[in-house]
Enzyme design. Structure first.
Site, mmCIF file in Angstrom:
data_model
loop_
_atom_site.group_PDB
_atom_site.id
_atom_site.type_symbol
_atom_site.label_atom_id
_atom_site.label_comp_id
_atom_site.label_asym_id
_atom_site.label_seq_id
_atom_site.Cartn_x
_atom_site.Cartn_y
_atom_site.Cartn_z
ATOM 1 N N ASP A 84 0.812 -1.226 0.000
ATOM 2 C CA ASP A 84 0.000 0.000 0.000
ATOM 3 C C ASP A 84 0.841 1.270 0.000
ATOM 4 O O ASP A 84 1.780 1.394 0.801
ATOM 5 C CB ASP A 84 -0.841 0.040 1.290
ATOM 6 C CG ASP A 84 -2.280 -0.373 1.045
ATOM 7 O OD1 ASP A 84 -2.712 -0.438 -0.116
ATOM 8 O OD2 ASP A 84 -2.977 -0.627 2.048
ATOM 9 N N GLU A 183 -14.203 -2.163 -1.643
ATOM 10 C CA GLU A 183 -14.412 -2.280 -0.193
ATOM 11 C C GLU A 183 -15.717 -1.601 0.227
ATOM 12 O O GLU A 183 -16.026 -0.480 -0.206
ATOM 13 C CB GLU A 183 -13.234 -1.635 0.567
ATOM 14 C CG GLU A 183 -13.442 -1.675 2.085
ATOM 15 C CD GLU A 183 -12.192 -1.426 2.916
ATOM 16 O OE1 GLU A 183 -11.103 -1.251 2.337
ATOM 17 O OE2 GLU A 183 -12.325 -1.420 4.154
HETATM 18 O O1 KIV Z 1 -4.863 -1.820 4.305
HETATM 19 C C1 KIV Z 1 -5.431 -2.883 4.039
HETATM 20 O O2 KIV Z 1 -5.272 -3.897 4.725
HETATM 21 C C2 KIV Z 1 -6.314 -2.906 2.874
HETATM 22 C C3 KIV Z 1 -7.160 -4.116 2.639
HETATM 23 C C4 KIV Z 1 -8.103 -4.384 3.728
HETATM 24 C C5 KIV Z 1 -7.820 -4.094 1.316
HETATM 25 O O3 KIV Z 1 -6.341 -1.974 2.137
#
Ligand code: KIV
Length: 266
Positions: A84, A183
């Site tokens: 991310d 989501e």
């Molecule tokens: O940060 C995270 O764990 C996520 C997932 C839940 C999709 O973005």
């Protein structure tokens, strides 16, 4: 086991194979999940909440994401690894986004990056994919937008809300993303998006018709010290209870002189 690549993940949709995804934040968990056969690991910025104890994902830094991604990359053997981009690492400028995506690949060892947002981040997705970095989109209940949403609320419940999610999904696909997380949205909206895109959708709180499903590993394993688990989570184990019982036994063994025994002594 064969190394899984971005093309394998995309092929799974074409072949009608569901895509299971779990988050991971450290070496040991990544190795265990990988050995158990998970095809895609996500180093989510949820690390900030479940590992560091922040109230939201907003305080998570690039350095923290690089640290967690590196640890997971060392534990991963065959799973495809997505990491991310945290809040403020890609919103301020496209140049920031490109530099920070490079950090997750170069310093973290990720094979793709994920970022939140729809049409408004399409140019950012385009810029990152132009550097040959695969991008996973993320729309709907996007935790980095918690303040705009006024809390963690299901999105797309109204006709206009649903239409704007569908437009967002198409904008992200057209920008070159290889996959997209859906989501916190009604199942019928997620189904319509999934049927109309050629890239795989990965659902979380978005019903059964997505091409894959993702859960936060701590939620899935019952490894949360406290707090309410959302309705969309299925708990597959109760590690909190197992750890609590084991810790109680250890305390008693030490207090009552049963540990260390002869077996644990040089
Ligand atoms: O940060 C995270 O764990 C996520 C997932 C839940 C999709 O973005």
């Amino acid at each position: 086991m064969k190394k899984i690549t971005v093309t394998d993940i995309m092929k799974m949709k074409a072949e009608g194979k569901k895509i299971p995804v779990l988050t991971a934040y450290n070496f040991q968990m990544a190795r265990i999940l990988d050995n158990a056969g998970i095809p895609l690991l996500l180093v989510g910025d949820s690390a900030g909440m479940v590992e560091a104890g922040y109230d939201t994902t907003l305080p998570v830094t690039m350095d923290e994401m690089v640290y967690h991604t590196r640890a997971v990359a060392r534990g991963r053997v065959s799973a495809f690894l997505v990491s991310d981009l945290p809040f403020s690492s890609y919103q301020v400028s496209i140049t920031d986004a490109m530099k920070n995506a490079c950090r997750l690949i170069k310093e973290g060892g990720a094979e793709a990056v994920k970022l939140e947002g729809g049409a408004r981040v399409a140019d950012t997705v385009k810029a990152i994919t132009s550097m040959d970095i695969p991008v996973m989109g993320h729309i709907g209940l996007t935790p980095q937008s918690v303040h705009r949403m006024g809390g963690y609320k299901v999105q797309g419940r109204t006709k206009t809300g649903a239409e704007s999610l569908i437009e967002d999904a198409h904008a992200i696909e057209e920008a070159g993303a290889f996959s997209i997380v859906l989501e916190g949205m009604p199942a019928n909206v997620a189904r319509e998006i999934t049927e109309s895109l050629s890239i795989p959708t990965i659902g979380i709180g978005a019903g059964p018709d997505c091409d894959g499903q993702v859960l936060v590993v701590n939620d899935m394993l019952g490894l949360l010290a406290d707090g309410r688990v959302p309705r969309f989570v299925k708990r597959y184990a109760d590690l909190k209870n197992i750890i609590t019982l084991a810790t109680g036994e250890f305390i008693k063994d030490v207090e009552e002189g049963r540990f260390p025994s002869k077996d644990h002594t040089y």
